[in-house]
Structure formats: structure tokens, C-alpha cells
Design a protein around this motif. Structure first.
Motif, PDB file in Angstrom:
ATOM      1  N   ASP A  52       0.837  -1.203   0.000  1.00  0.00           N
ATOM      2  CA  ASP A  52       0.000   0.000   0.000  1.00  0.00           C
ATOM      3  C   ASP A  52       0.871   1.252   0.000  1.00  0.00           C
ATOM      4  OD1 ASP A  52      -2.082  -1.798   0.234  1.00  0.00           O
ATOM      5  OD2 ASP A  52      -2.493  -1.351   2.339  1.00  0.00           O
ATOM      6  N   GLU A  53       1.853   1.275   0.886  1.00  0.00           N
ATOM      7  CA  GLU A  53       2.730   2.433   1.006  1.00  0.00           C
ATOM      8  C   GLU A  53       3.537   2.639  -0.266  1.00  0.00           C
ATOM      9  OE1 GLU A  53       3.735   5.688   2.426  1.00  0.00           O
ATOM     10  OE2 GLU A  53       3.131   4.458   4.131  1.00  0.00           O
ATOM     11  N   TYR A  54       4.049   1.549  -0.807  1.00  0.00           N
ATOM     12  CA  TYR A  54       4.864   1.635  -2.024  1.00  0.00           C
ATOM     13  C   TYR A  54       4.057   2.221  -3.178  1.00  0.00           C
ATOM     14  CZ  TYR A  54       7.481   0.258  -6.154  1.00  0.00           C
ATOM     15  OH  TYR A  54       8.136   0.287  -7.375  1.00  0.00           O
ATOM     16  N   VAL A  55       2.862   1.702  -3.412  1.00  0.00           N
ATOM     17  CA  VAL A  55       2.046   2.180  -4.533  1.00  0.00           C
ATOM     18  C   VAL A  55       1.635   3.629  -4.322  1.00  0.00           C
ATOM     19  CG1 VAL A  55      -0.155   1.883  -5.748  1.00  0.00           C
ATOM     20  CG2 VAL A  55       1.240  -0.120  -5.171  1.00  0.00           C
ATOM     21  N   LYS A  56       1.295   4.002  -3.098  1.00  0.00           N
ATOM     22  CA  LYS A  56       0.930   5.401  -2.816  1.00  0.00           C
ATOM     23  C   LYS A  56       2.077   6.341  -3.158  1.00  0.00           C
ATOM     24  CE  LYS A  56       0.508   6.809   1.518  1.00  0.00           C
ATOM     25  NZ  LYS A  56       1.325   8.026   1.794  1.00  0.00           N
ATOM     26  N   ILE A  57       3.287   5.936  -2.821  1.00  0.00           N
ATOM     27  CA  ILE A  57       4.453   6.774  -3.105  1.00  0.00           C
ATOM     28  C   ILE A  57       4.708   6.864  -4.601  1.00  0.00           C
ATOM     29  CG2 ILE A  57       6.953   6.918  -2.868  1.00  0.00           C
ATOM     30  CD1 ILE A  57       6.603   5.667  -0.073  1.00  0.00           C
ATOM     31  N   VAL A  58       4.667   5.733  -5.284  1.00  0.00           N
ATOM     32  CA  VAL A  58       4.941   5.712  -6.725  1.00  0.00           C
ATOM     33  C   VAL A  58       3.937   6.581  -7.477  1.00  0.00           C
ATOM     34  CG1 VAL A  58       4.917   4.259  -8.790  1.00  0.00           C
ATOM     35  CG2 VAL A  58       6.125   3.488  -6.743  1.00  0.00           C
ATOM     36  N   LEU A  59       2.658   6.443  -7.151  1.00  0.00           N
ATOM     37  CA  LEU A  59       1.645   7.249  -7.832  1.00  0.00           C
ATOM     38  C   LEU A  59       1.769   8.720  -7.439  1.00  0.00           C
ATOM     39  CD1 LEU A  59      -1.542   4.974  -7.634  1.00  0.00           C
ATOM     40  CD2 LEU A  59       0.260   5.037  -9.368  1.00  0.00           C
ATOM     41  N   GLY A  60       2.016   8.966  -6.151  1.00  0.00           N
ATOM     42  CA  GLY A  60       2.105  10.343  -5.679  1.00  0.00           C
ATOM     43  C   GLY A  60       3.275  11.105  -6.272  1.00  0.00           C
ATOM     44  N   ARG A  61       4.339  10.393  -6.642  1.00  0.00           N
ATOM     45  CA  ARG A  61       5.502  11.048  -7.236  1.00  0.00           C
ATOM     46  C   ARG A  61       5.379  11.217  -8.747  1.00  0.00           C
ATOM     47  NH1 ARG A  61      11.353   9.243  -4.804  1.00  0.00           N
ATOM     48  NH2 ARG A  61      11.252  10.500  -2.905  1.00  0.00           N
ATOM     49  N   SER A  62       4.303  10.738  -9.317  1.00  0.00           N
ATOM     50  CA  SER A  62       4.117  10.852 -10.760  1.00  0.00           C
ATOM     51  C   SER A  62       4.021  12.311 -11.200  1.00  0.00           C
ATOM     52  CB  SER A  62       2.848  10.113 -11.179  1.00  0.00           C
ATOM     53  OG  SER A  62       2.496  10.414 -12.510  1.00  0.00           O
ATOM     54  N   SER A  78       3.944  10.650   2.199  1.00  0.00           N
ATOM     55  CA  SER A  78       4.769   9.670   1.495  1.00  0.00           C
ATOM     56  C   SER A  78       6.245  10.031   1.599  1.00  0.00           C
ATOM     57  CB  SER A  78       4.353   9.596   0.024  1.00  0.00           C
ATOM     58  OG  SER A  78       3.047   9.084  -0.118  1.00  0.00           O
ATOM     59  N   GLU A  79       6.555  11.307   1.428  1.00  0.00           N
ATOM     60  CA  GLU A  79       7.955  11.728   1.507  1.00  0.00           C
ATOM     61  C   GLU A  79       8.506  11.542   2.921  1.00  0.00           C
ATOM     62  OE1 GLU A  79       9.755  12.359  -1.122  1.00  0.00           O
ATOM     63  OE2 GLU A  79       7.953  11.952  -2.288  1.00  0.00           O
ATOM     64  N   ARG A  80       7.674  11.740   3.924  1.00  0.00           N
ATOM     65  CA  ARG A  80       8.123  11.508   5.300  1.00  0.00           C
ATOM     66  C   ARG A  80       8.407  10.028   5.533  1.00  0.00           C
ATOM     67  NH1 ARG A  80       3.951  15.242   6.407  1.00  0.00           N
ATOM     68  NH2 ARG A  80       2.558  13.571   7.099  1.00  0.00           N
ATOM     69  N   ALA A  81       7.586   9.166   4.934  1.00  0.00           N
ATOM     70  CA  ALA A  81       7.806   7.727   5.068  1.00  0.00           C
ATOM     71  C   ALA A  81       9.128   7.323   4.438  1.00  0.00           C
ATOM     72  CB  ALA A  81       6.656   6.965   4.412  1.00  0.00           C
ATOM     73  N   ILE A  82       9.457   7.903   3.287  1.00  0.00           N
ATOM     74  CA  ILE A  82      10.726   7.608   2.618  1.00  0.00           C
ATOM     75  C   ILE A  82      11.902   8.091   3.467  1.00  0.00           C
ATOM     76  CG2 ILE A  82      12.157   8.162   0.616  1.00  0.00           C
ATOM     77  CD1 ILE A  82       9.622   8.251  -1.046  1.00  0.00           C
ATOM     78  N   ALA A  83      11.767   9.262   4.047  1.00  0.00           N
ATOM     79  CA  ALA A  83      12.840   9.824   4.862  1.00  0.00           C
ATOM     80  C   ALA A  83      13.121   8.970   6.099  1.00  0.00           C
ATOM     81  CB  ALA A  83      12.486  11.251   5.276  1.00  0.00           C
ATOM     82  N   ARG A  84      12.081   8.300   6.608  1.00  0.00           N
ATOM     83  CA  ARG A  84      12.244   7.477   7.802  1.00  0.00           C
ATOM     84  C   ARG A  84      12.786   6.075   7.500  1.00  0.00           C
ATOM     85  NH1 ARG A  84       6.908   9.392   8.903  1.00  0.00           N
ATOM     86  NH2 ARG A  84       6.132   7.354   8.221  1.00  0.00           N
ATOM     87  N   SER A  86      15.110   3.841   5.026  1.00  0.00           N
ATOM     88  CA  SER A  86      16.116   3.785   3.959  1.00  0.00           C
ATOM     89  C   SER A  86      15.858   2.634   2.997  1.00  0.00           C
ATOM     90  CB  SER A  86      17.516   3.658   4.570  1.00  0.00           C
ATOM     91  OG  SER A  86      17.625   2.498   5.363  1.00  0.00           O
ATOM     92  N   ARG A  87      15.322   1.529   3.507  1.00  0.00           N
ATOM     93  CA  ARG A  87      15.024   0.392   2.626  1.00  0.00           C
ATOM     94  C   ARG A  87      13.910   0.739   1.651  1.00  0.00           C
ATOM     95  NH1 ARG A  87      14.178  -5.440   5.269  1.00  0.00           N
ATOM     96  NH2 ARG A  87      16.349  -4.953   5.797  1.00  0.00           N
ATOM     97  N   LEU A  88      12.890   1.418   2.152  1.00  0.00           N
ATOM     98  CA  LEU A  88      11.797   1.862   1.282  1.00  0.00           C
ATOM     99  C   LEU A  88      12.310   2.837   0.237  1.00  0.00           C
ATOM    100  CD1 LEU A  88       8.778   2.024   0.576  1.00  0.00           C
ATOM    101  CD2 LEU A  88       8.550   3.778   2.353  1.00  0.00           C
ATOM    102  N   LYS A  89      13.164   3.755   0.645  1.00  0.00           N
ATOM    103  CA  LYS A  89      13.743   4.731  -0.284  1.00  0.00           C
ATOM    104  C   LYS A  89      14.513   4.027  -1.394  1.00  0.00           C
ATOM    105  CE  LYS A  89      17.057   8.580  -0.385  1.00  0.00           C
ATOM    106  NZ  LYS A  89      16.189   9.576  -1.058  1.00  0.00           N
ATOM    107  N   LYS A  90      15.270   3.018  -1.031  1.00  0.00           N
ATOM    108  CA  LYS A  90      16.050   2.268  -2.019  1.00  0.00           C
ATOM    109  C   LYS A  90      15.131   1.563  -3.017  1.00  0.00           C
ATOM    110  CE  LYS A  90      19.651  -1.262  -2.392  1.00  0.00           C
ATOM    111  NZ  LYS A  90      20.540  -2.182  -1.625  1.00  0.00           N
TER     112      LYS A  90
END
Length: 224
Positions: A52-62, A78-84, A86-90
Motif C-alpha cells: 500500500d505504502e509503495y504504490v501510494k508513493i509511486v503514484l504520488g511522485r508521478s 509519502s515523503e516523510r515515510a521515505i525519509a524514515r 532507507s530500505r523503502l527509499k532504495k
């Protein structure tokens, strides 16, 4: 509670919690009226939240959502989740490549595109299809789900694939669809009938997220 309220929408095992369909995090806080939940087991709720988090980020960054001020809250979370994480960011920023964004006023912006984890995307939409079916039919979907994410189709795809996508896109009808917050999410079911107007057990689910990303799910029972 009735028996159907005690079983997981996905697998039919004992439910231990409830899950929002679609995930509540896709909606700004002032657009969360009329959301619904389905019963879920731990595996198909907690474990699925990563997709859920991954798809929300991918779509939100479109680039398609760059000018959508109504989604600033969702994109910021979503950006806060990525900042927290590192594995998700990668994962989100895998295999970067240069890209050009063309804005509506024809101004171009240099950007970066990333490889999309299709397994997670397909897993997300497959679960979403089963959750929506459960919500409407009050039973677990036990057939196959074939997923066509129209926003990922390439212009140089095979002609046959392009024609299939166009046919499925023709089933979308925003005005005649379910969803109280259609700028965030709406969907429709089309039930496939045989020549005698009897339901075949198959249906096509058309969903749209953020009024931009359209996906069709062809749901067919397993035939003996």
C-alpha cells in the motif's frame, strides 16, 4: 457478528482485524468520509501495508500529480515515510534514469524516473479487487484476477495489447460509478452475462485512483 464478518476478505481464514479498501492513507484527512472496511487476517492486512505504502508513493511522485494541490497532504506523508525508511527509499528509487517532464504550458523540467516493482503493484491491485468484491458480494472471491494497469502501457506496445486496453478503458464511467470522493477513488463492476442473460461468474472491475490512474481487473472463476 454473522459468519461472513468473521472471515478474511482475501483467504477466508479467521479475521483478526479490519482493513480499509482502498487504504485510508490514500485520502487526505478531510476526504475520509464514507470509507469502508473489510475483515482481514494478519497476513492480508499488516503484511500488505508495505505494498500500500509503495504504490501510494509511486503514484504520488508521478508527474501527472505535480500540480494537484489537493493531494499535498498525501504526497507529504509519502515523503516523510521515505525519509524514515532507507530500505523503502532504495526500493522506490531503484535504477534511476534521466527523464523530461512536460508541463501543461509546455515548459519542460529535467527529472529522474525509476524502475517500478511490478510485483508489488500487481499485488496491491489484486488485493484491492478482492476487497471490493467482498464488500459488494459479501463473499470471498475464489477465482483469478487479471490486472491491466492502463497507466503503465507503453506507446510502442503490440497493437493487440493496445486494442485490449482501449476496449477496457471504454468501460470506465466516472459519472456512473461508486465512490464518494471521486477525485481520489472511484470504481465500477461490469458483470459478464451469457447469451441467456445469466451471470457467468465473471466480472470486470474498473478503478481509478487520484482521478488519473486507471486500472482494469478481469475477474474470472476457476472452471473445472
Amino acid at each position: 457478528m454473522s459468519n461472513i464478518e468473521n472471515i478474511c476478505y482475501f483467504c477466508g481464514e479467521k479475521a483478526t482485524s479490519k482493513e480499509h479498501i482502498p487504504p485510508k492513507a490514500f485520502f487526505p484527512k478531510d476526504n475520509r468520509d464514507h470509507l469502508f472496511t473489510v475483515p482481514s487476517c494478519d497476513e492480508h492486512n499488516g503484511d500488505k501495508s508495505k505494498d500500500d505504502e509503495y504504490v501510494k508513493i509511486v503514484l504520488g511522485r508521478s508527474a501527472d500529480l505535480m500540480l494537484r494541490k489537493d493531494l499535498d497532504e498525501v504526497k507529504s506523508s509519502s515523503e516523510r515515510a521515505i525519509a524514515r525508511n532507507s530500505r523503502l527509499k532504495k526500493t522506490v528509487e531503484a535504477n534511476p534514469e534521466p527523464a523530461i517532464i512536460v508541463l501543461p504550458n509546455n515548459i519542460t523540467i529535467s527529472s529522474v524516473s525509476h524502475e517500478i516493482d511490478l510485483e508489488r503493484v500487481y499485488g496491491f491491485f489484486g488485493s484491492l479487487a478482492r476487497g471490493l468484491y467482498y464488500h459488494h458480494e459479501k463473499e470471498v472471491w475464489k477465482g483469478r484476477v487479471s490486472i491491466a494497469p492502463h497507466f503503465l502501457i507503453k506507446e510502442d506496445a503490440e497493437q493487440e495489447d493496445l486494442e485490449k486496453h482501449e476496449e477496457l478503458l471504454g468501460l470506465f464511467d466516472r459519472n456512473d460509478s461508486h465512490g464518494e470522493n471521486k477525485n481520489i477513488f472511484y470504481y465500477t463492476f461490469v458483470y459478464i452475462l451469457d447469451d441467456d442473460r445469466v451471470w457467468t461468474g465473471a466480472c470486470i472491475l474498473s478503478i481509478c485512483i487520484f482521478d488519473e490512474f486507471k486500472v482494469s481487473m478481469v475477474m474470472e472463476p476457476y472452471y473445472n
